[in-house]
Design a protein around this motif. Structure first.
Motif, short mmCIF file in Angstrom:
data_model
loop_
_atom_site.label_atom_id
_atom_site.label_comp_id
_atom_site.label_asym_id
_atom_site.label_seq_id
_atom_site.Cartn_x
_atom_site.Cartn_y
_atom_site.Cartn_z
N ASN A 109 6.77 -0.27 -4.81
CA ASN A 109 5.99 -1.50 -4.82
C ASN A 109 5.04 -1.50 -6.00
O ASN A 109 4.13 -0.67 -6.10
CB ASN A 109 5.21 -1.62 -3.51
CG ASN A 109 4.33 -2.86 -3.47
OD1 ASN A 109 4.39 -3.71 -4.36
ND2 ASN A 109 3.50 -2.97 -2.44
N ASN A 110 5.24 -2.43 -6.92
CA ASN A 110 4.45 -2.47 -8.15
C ASN A 110 2.98 -2.80 -7.91
O ASN A 110 2.15 -2.57 -8.78
CB ASN A 110 5.05 -3.50 -9.12
CG ASN A 110 4.61 -3.25 -10.55
OD1 ASN A 110 4.66 -2.12 -11.03
ND2 ASN A 110 4.19 -4.30 -11.23
N GLU A 111 2.65 -3.33 -6.74
CA GLU A 111 1.27 -3.71 -6.44
C GLU A 111 0.56 -2.64 -5.61
O GLU A 111 -0.59 -2.84 -5.21
CB GLU A 111 1.25 -5.04 -5.69
CG GLU A 111 1.95 -6.18 -6.40
CD GLU A 111 1.39 -6.44 -7.79
OE1 GLU A 111 0.15 -6.32 -7.95
OE2 GLU A 111 2.18 -6.73 -8.70
N ASP A 112 1.22 -1.54 -5.33
CA ASP A 112 0.60 -0.50 -4.50
C ASP A 112 -0.64 0.06 -5.19
O ASP A 112 -0.57 0.51 -6.34
CB ASP A 112 1.62 0.63 -4.25
CG ASP A 112 1.19 1.56 -3.14
OD1 ASP A 112 0.08 2.11 -3.23
OD2 ASP A 112 1.98 1.74 -2.19
N PRO A 113 -1.78 0.06 -4.51
CA PRO A 113 -3.02 0.53 -5.15
C PRO A 113 -3.04 2.02 -5.43
O PRO A 113 -3.92 2.50 -6.16
CB PRO A 113 -4.10 0.15 -4.13
CG PRO A 113 -3.39 0.07 -2.82
CD PRO A 113 -2.01 -0.45 -3.15
N SER A 114 -2.10 2.76 -4.87
CA SER A 114 -2.08 4.21 -5.09
C SER A 114 -1.35 4.61 -6.38
O SER A 114 -1.30 5.79 -6.72
CB SER A 114 -1.44 4.92 -3.90
OG SER A 114 -0.09 4.52 -3.73
N ILE A 115 -0.80 3.63 -7.10
CA ILE A 115 -0.16 3.93 -8.39
C ILE A 115 -1.22 4.47 -9.35
O ILE A 115 -2.31 3.90 -9.48
CB ILE A 115 0.51 2.68 -8.97
CG1 ILE A 115 1.68 2.24 -8.08
CG2 ILE A 115 1.01 2.95 -10.39
CD1 ILE A 115 2.30 0.92 -8.50
N GLN A 116 -0.89 5.57 -10.01
CA GLN A 116 -1.84 6.20 -10.93
C GLN A 116 -1.32 6.19 -12.36
O GLN A 116 -0.11 6.21 -12.61
CB GLN A 116 -2.11 7.63 -10.50
CG GLN A 116 -2.79 7.74 -9.13
CD GLN A 116 -3.14 9.17 -8.78
OE1 GLN A 116 -2.54 10.11 -9.28
NE2 GLN A 116 -4.12 9.33 -7.90
N THR A 117 -2.25 6.16 -13.29
CA THR A 117 -1.92 6.25 -14.71
C THR A 117 -1.95 7.72 -15.13
O THR A 117 -2.85 8.46 -14.76
CB THR A 117 -2.93 5.45 -15.55
OG1 THR A 117 -2.84 4.08 -15.22
CG2 THR A 117 -2.66 5.63 -17.03
#
Length: 283
Positions: free
Chosen positions: A263-271
């Motif tokens: 899910n591209n909107e998942d807030p757990s995505i990290q840079t």
């Protein structure tokens, strides 16, 4: 550069940009097959492939002609890093494991690993690539003997082992360079110059879930799903022209990662930022 694990190469089949021809009779015990990642050059039916560690492979004109008869357009591979398969009759052609020049082999498979690099003048420009799904990682320790990391193939080409979730259809990847951007952590007293690239991942029409990633799928559909190369020449030339400084020996690649979601909107995505250093091969 880390070698591609043999199990990944064993079952490579038609994926994208592939030329394939039939194999020599498998009953011939003397026929051996090998595979390499190499950059192609040549014209008029005479082509050669150069690996990152200095091995030059020149296939027979007969095998080139056969591929062209089957519809292969070698012009699309000129100057590109490719995955190649070749075979030879070991009772006729002797190839040592440490050979730096390999001739007399029949090319049976070639697929480009090349993907685009965009120079984006400002965010949102027409060539600012779509990024609609995180990746898992550019780093993967598959076993104690197989550790995959980003690496330079040659001075202007970077090779990325991209692990991401994939299901049915190909994804595309682009490296974007923003020449007018100065990273927040850039300071005048920074010891070494670097250029930052941003990896953009477009899942296209695929509907991936968490059941299979590109490393797993590569064993069935080819390492084209896992290995990607990017020619940085235009971006590095732009950097030299505008700064008057030489090409840096290090680049940075910024990614968006999460191993638990597509899910591209998942807030757990990290840079995450990877530093890749060019180290000339020493023979």
């Amino acid at each position: 550069m880390t070698k591609v694990k043999s199990s990944l190469l064993a079952a490579a089949t038609l994926v994208m940009g592939v030329v394939l021809t039939s194999c020599i009779n498998s009953k011939n015990d003397y026929v051996l097959t090998d595979s390499r990642v190499a950059k192609m050059s040549g014209f008029m039916g005479v082509y050669e492939f150069q690996t990152s560690d200095g091995v030059t492979i020149t296939p027979t004109s007969r095998s080139i002609a056969q591929l062209q008869t089957n519809g292969g357009d070698f012009g699309q591979f000129d100057g590109k890093v490719c995955l190649i398969y070749y075979q030879w009759d070991s009772s006729v052609v002797d190839i040592n494991t440490d050979s730096k020049v390999i001739n007399g082999v029949d090319l049976i498979y070639v697929a480009s690993l090349d993907h685009p690099v965009e120079i984006v003048e400002e965010p949102g420009a027409p060539n600012d690539s779509v990024d609609n799904m995180p990746i898992i990682s550019l780093s993967y320790e598959a076993s104690s003997l197989a550790n995959y990391e980003p690496a330079f193939f040659d001075r202007n080409t970077v090779l990325l082992p991209i692990r991401y979730y994939v299901k049915l259809s190909p994804h595309t990847f682009t490296l974007c360079y923003y020449p007018n951007e100065i990273p927040a952590e850039e300071t005048e007293d920074k010891e070494e110059e670097t250029i930052r690239f941003y990896l953009r991942h477009n899942k296209q029409k695929d509907t991936p879930d968490l059941s299979a990633d590109s490393y797993m799928q590569a064993s069935n559909y080819g390492v084209n799903l896992y290995y990607f190369t990017f020619d940085l020449t235009a971006a590095l030339d732009r950097y030299e022209d505008e700064t008057g400084k030489p090409r840096p020996t290090k680049i940075e690649i910024e990614t968006r990662e999460n191993s638990y979601t597509v899910n591209n909107e998942d807030p757990s995505i990290q840079t995450k930022v990877y530093t890749v250093e060019y180290k000339p091969q020493t023979n």
